[in-house]
Design an enzyme around this catalytic site. Structure first.
Site, PDB file in Angstrom:
ATOM      1  N   ASP A   1       1.053  -1.119   0.015  1.00 24.82           N
ATOM      2  CA  ASP A   1       0.256  -0.158   0.443  1.00 24.82           C
ATOM      3  C   ASP A   1       0.639   1.083   0.031  1.00 24.82           C
ATOM      4  OD1 ASP A   1      -2.151  -1.012   0.368  1.00 24.82           O
ATOM      5  OD2 ASP A   1      -2.576  -0.332   2.440  1.00 24.82           O
TER       6      ASP A   1
ATOM      7  N   ASP B   1      -5.091  -2.847   3.895  1.00 26.06           N
ATOM      8  CA  ASP B   1      -5.713  -2.820   5.068  1.00 26.06           C
ATOM      9  C   ASP B   1      -7.100  -2.443   5.318  1.00 26.06           C
ATOM     10  OD1 ASP B   1      -6.058  -0.809   3.177  1.00 26.06           O
ATOM     11  OD2 ASP B   1      -5.330   0.643   4.878  1.00 26.06           O
TER      12      ASP B   1
ATOM     13  N   ASP C   1      -9.630  -5.615   0.612  1.00 32.82           N
ATOM     14  CA  ASP C   1      -8.291  -6.603   0.814  1.00 32.82           C
ATOM     15  C   ASP C   1      -8.528  -8.107   1.218  1.00 32.82           C
ATOM     16  OD1 ASP C   1      -7.960  -4.048  -0.437  1.00 32.82           O
ATOM     17  OD2 ASP C   1      -6.613  -3.336   1.698  1.00 32.82           O
TER      18      ASP C   1
HETATM   19 MG    MG Z   1      -6.833   3.670   1.632  1.00 32.87          MG
END
Ligand code: MG
Ligand code: ADP
Length: 916
Positions: free
Chosen positions: A348, A649, A653
């Site tokens: 990420d 997160d 996901d």
């Molecule tokens: Mg985000």
């Protein structure tokens, strides 16, 4: 644009009669206000004193702990082991033959073996369960009129909690309000499709658990939406508490452990074959069956690397403890091994590479253009700058309008005295609240004056949020989200300019949102109101907000470490391609636009899987990616043969986290759903911690190799020595009891001690090991052969020499046993590194090895002085001049292995091909 359905007005059960009085478990059938009344609380929540009192009365919000493996289970498991069977057989045969001393000795060996295994496994397990409890669920709770984040274990009935998409529901909750809410209740009802929930529905008391739409139940997870609710039951009193036992799955056995278990079995089979040959040979030369039988068993015992699986568990559990110290919590043991082999990290951006502390620092307004937002101060004229000068006060109204809208379509909570980083909620929302404060607005007053009538909460797929609020001049709708979503819903005029401004902000590395709004003719509930979706059009663009999210200070270096370690780094983000690229460039992940793939590109190639795979495998930045596309990315990378660590997160996901070889979730910023799906949790949400994890994973693997190396080479030494003696017609070099003793004294502690070895430097300077690489590679075979043959032949030589000097068999064996113990003690120091000189590794990097070696010597020497034991073992103290011969002989092994390592290092660094 297609929007997911939004439920605002729940259908009422036709003609139902909701009972006036409901028993305490029928909270779902109670009206929210009535439920609050019964719990003696209200929407403002409890006071801390009241909560403390209830906590004392009802107990903490925790389920009864899962039954752990008991000590007895661990002990019993030790006996499921071929080695123990062999010893059992040998012990029983000794009993039958009335060899009492031998029988007792064999059973002692057996008990020691089981005890060592038990202690090690038990400690490893305690270690792991301690780690598991580190991961807690945090809840947002209203206490004393403020929203606080606290450990869900402290919730009590009557608390008011705030729930967001991705949260694990911490207790049984009667909804007070909800927006677009749905929950996954699979753990309770087995139903895998998320169920829509709403505070408004009126339900019969007899409604089934799976249909109680006014409730959220502990153990379920919120897939979408937002809610506020009343805790009605905690801990064991929840619906989950009643069925808690069913939830504990079996422990997973790491693949490496399984592989090494198989490996041990193969070696065991080889041992049996060798031993069978030996028995035949001995019997053919007329040796007595009894002696031959015991020797055979003893030899098999020394060859079988029975300690390896245990040592693997120990090494992995040590690694988990070391990783925990470096902010990586391992949820599944196999992940340790996986980290060591990881070849790609797909990470990420927000929060992992960046600090996720957003600051609204540049605005764009249709009438004014760019306005810069200054740092300190909460005063419009000193904070906002336009064209290099403080913003003239008659222009401030545009900024204030933007700030007001941003604070209205907003779910964060903060007090002005919270400081710049305080408050709870989405970081982007918090940054907008700070912006509003800077613009001189008072949040509480603002919200009180404009109560919310309807909303669409933010989700990563939709990329926007919208609310309808009452106001002085009628109902207003406001919307904030990604510019590509918002701008097309605005009036035609000015769109082009807005796009250009958004593009510019993104290219400069800002995370950009657009804010727009309009006045509504009909308010929700009034005639003419058709829901929110139809109203999302013909908006007026109020402005753009550009947020700065600084890079984490360690990120660039951690990326560099990864690349040096041969681990590719890919950035995945829902953010704009230009924003992503600008940050990726700073980190050294990408160079130009060609390295970027967007969610659109992925959609476009959906029907050409071949091309898509190549595109995904080649790119290093994925921008405007939807969570569901992460699975495609993982699949493509895996198909390209990579071992993929993927961070995530959000709720969405979870599938990608499961699909990746290593799912990595965030301990602070992430959702409970992501954490549940992950193998690893980063307690500091930091990319650099993944790199630390990779390093520790590689170290654990290296340590496991060291253990295998020691076990195999010492086993080989004993075989070589026996074979040499037998083929040259010498007597058996060690008695059965001596062999068993040697095995207990040396391997009892040394092998496991190697698992404690501190990581060697340079682990991150080489490429990852090939995933299918066998433990027994060229290096391992070479070194085991050299050391095993050397130890075996020298021992044989000493034995042969002693006999030729006219020593008795007793004396010759005694010396030989001392030599073997010394050899194995010296060799454990060789095994501390496969390639580095042992003289470069300080003792302080592994005291257990030093202690194990000294301990083995001490035990063996004392055995020679203890009357009963020395008789069973056939050992006696040896003279000083014999020691003067043994010590150099044992130490010569270190010299030999130092030479072998030097040769290997030279071969390794020799250029294998001429660089072009
Ligand atoms: Mg985000
Ligand atoms: P990332 O992968 O960087 O975490 P997100 O999926 O969180 O990206 O966000 C994607 C886009 O959605 C952002 O670029 C922004 O434009 C918009 N966005 C993010 N958070 C919010 C929010 N709370 N409200 C409205 N829009 C948002």
């Amino acid at each position: 644009m297609e929007l997911p359905p939004i439920r605002e007005h729940p259908e009422e059960p036709g003609g139902s009669r909701v009972p006036d009085e409901a028993p305490h478990s029928a909270w779902h059938a109670l009206d929210a206000a009535e439920a609050a009344r019964r719990l003696d609380t209200d929407r403002g929540g409890l006071s801390s004193e009241e909560a403390a009192e209830r906590l004392a009365r009802y107990g903490g919000n925790a389920l009864p702990a899962a039954p752990e493996r008991t000590l007895a289970d661990v002990i019993v498991a030790q006996f499921a082991n071929p080695l123990i069977y062999l010893l059992l057989i040998a012990g029983s045969v000794a009993l039958v033959l009335n060899e009492l001393a031998d029988a007792v000795f064999i059973f002692i060996v057996l008990v020691i073996n089981a005890a060592v295994g038990t202690v090690q496994e038990w400690r490893a397990q305690a270690n792991l369960s301690a780690l598991r409890s580190v991961i807690q669920v945090a809840s947002r709770v209203r206490r004393d009129g403020r929203v606080r984040r606290m450990d869900a274990a402290a919730l009590v009935p009557g608390d008011v909690v705030l729930i967001d998409a991705g949260d694990r529901v911490p207790a049984d909750i009667r909804l007070l309000s909800s927006a677009d809410l749905s929950a996954d209740e699979a753990s309770l009802t087995g139903e895998s499709v998320p169920v829509a929930k709403t505070a408004e529905a009126r339900l019969y008391e007899a409604t089934l658990l799976a249909e109680r739409r006014t409730m959220l139940f502990a153990g379920s997870t919120v897939q979408r939406g937002r809610a506020e609710g009343l805790v009605v039951a905690t801990g064991g009193a929840t619906e989950l508490g009643r069925i808690a036992k069913a939830l504990h799955g079996p422990a997973v056995v790491p693949p490496l452990t399984r592989r090494l278990q198989r490996f041990s079995n193969v070696i065991g089979a080889i041992a049996i074959a060798i031993v069978a040959g030996l028995i035949l040979q001995q019997l053919s030369v007329g040796a007595p069956f009894r002696d031959t039988f015991f020797i055979a068993i003893a030899l098999a015992v020394s060859i079988i690397p029975e300690g390896v699986p245990v040592a693997v568990t120990v090494a992995l559990s040590i690694a988990t403890a070391r990783m925990a110290r470096r902010n990586v919590i391992v949820r599944h043991l196999p992940a340790v091994e996986g980290l060591g082999a990881c070849t790609v990290v797909a990470t990420d951006k927000t929060g992992t590479l960046t600090v996720n502390r957003l600051t609204a620092s540049r605005l764009w307004l249709p009438r004014l253009g760019t306005v810069e937002v200054g740092g300190g101060g909460y005063d419009v004229s000193s904070v906002f700058h336009w064209k290099g000068a403080p913003l003239p006060s008659h222009d401030a109204k545009d900024v204030v309008a933007l700030a007001r809208a941003g604070a209205t379509v907003n779910d964060a909570e903060r007090d002005p005295d919270d400081g710049v980083d305080g408050g709870s909620g989405d970081t982007l929302d918090l940054a907008l609240l700070v912006l509003a404060e800077k613009a001189g607005l008072e949040i509480a007053a603002l919200r009180a004056a404009a109560p919310r009538h309807a909303e669409i909460p933010f989700s990563a797929e939709r990329r926007f949020a919208a609310t309808v609020n009452a106001g002085e001049d009628g109902c207003r709708l406001q919307m904030k989200g990604a510019p590509e979503v918002i701008v097309p819903l605005c009036e035609e005029a000015g769109r082009a300019e807005a796009y250009r401004a958004a593009e510019e902000l993104a290219a400069a590395g800002y995370r950009v949102i657009a804010i727009a709004g309009r006045t509504l003719r009909a308010a929700p509930g009034e005639p003419g109101w058709r829901g929110m979706e139809p109203e999302l059009r013909e908006l007026t663009l109020i402005g753009l907000v550009g947020f700065i999210d600084p890079l984490r200070p360690e990120a660039a270096q951690a990326v560099a470490h990864c690349l040096r370690a041969g681990v590719k780094v890919k950035m995945i983000t829902g953010d704009h391609a230009a924003t992503a690229l600008s940050i990726a460039r700073e980190l050294g992940i990408a160079r130009d636009r060609d390295d970027v793939v967007t969610g659109h590109d992925i959609l476009r190639l959906a029907d050409r899987p071949g091309e898509l795979k190549a595109l995904l495998a080649g790119a290093s930045v994925f921008a405007r990616v939807e969570p569901s596309q992460k699975v495609d990315i993982v699949n493509a990378l895996k198909a390209a043969g990579e071992i993929v660590a993927m961070t995530g997160d959000g709720v969405n996901d979870a599938p990608a986290l499961r699909r990746a070889d290593l799912g990595v979730a965030m301990g602070r910023g992430g959702t409970d759903v992501a954490r549940d799906a992950a193998d690893l949790v980063l307690t500091d949400d930091n990319f650099a911690s993944i790199v630390a994890g990779i390093e520790e994973g590689r170290a654990a693997y290296a340590n496991i190799r060291k253990v295998v190396y020691l076990m195999i080479s010492t086993g080989a030494a004993e075989v070589v020595m026996f074979m040499a003696a037998i083929f040259t017609g010498l007597p058996i070099p060690l008695t059965a009891v001596q062999l068993l003793w040697l095995n207990v004294v040396t391997n009892g502690g040394q092998d496991v001690a190697l698992a404690f070895e501190r990581r060697e430097p340079g682990l991150l300077n080489r490429p990852p090991r090939p995933p299918r690489e066998p433990i027994f590679d060229r290096l391992m075979i070479g070194e085991s052969a050299v050391s095993g043959i050397y130890m075996g032949l020298v021992s044989y030589g000493v034995f042969a020499w002693a006999l030729s000097m006219g020593w008795s068999e007793f004396e010759a064996r005694n010396v030989l046993l001392f030599l073997m113990v010394a050899f194995e003690n010296a060799h454990v120091f060789n095994c501390r590194s496969e390639t580095r000189s042992t003289f470069r590794i300080p003792f302080s990097h592994n005291w257990p090895v030093v202690i194990a070696a000294i301990g083995a010597q001490a035990v063996h020497i004392s055995a020679a002085f203890i009357p009963g034991l020395s008789d069973v073992l056939d050992v006696a103290p040896i003279a000083v001049d014999t020691w003067l011969m043994l010590v150099p002989a044992a130490l010569s092994l270190i010299l030999i292995m130092e030479i072998a390592k030097a040769v290997w290092r030279r071969l390794e660094t020799a250029p294998s091909s001429v660089p072009g």
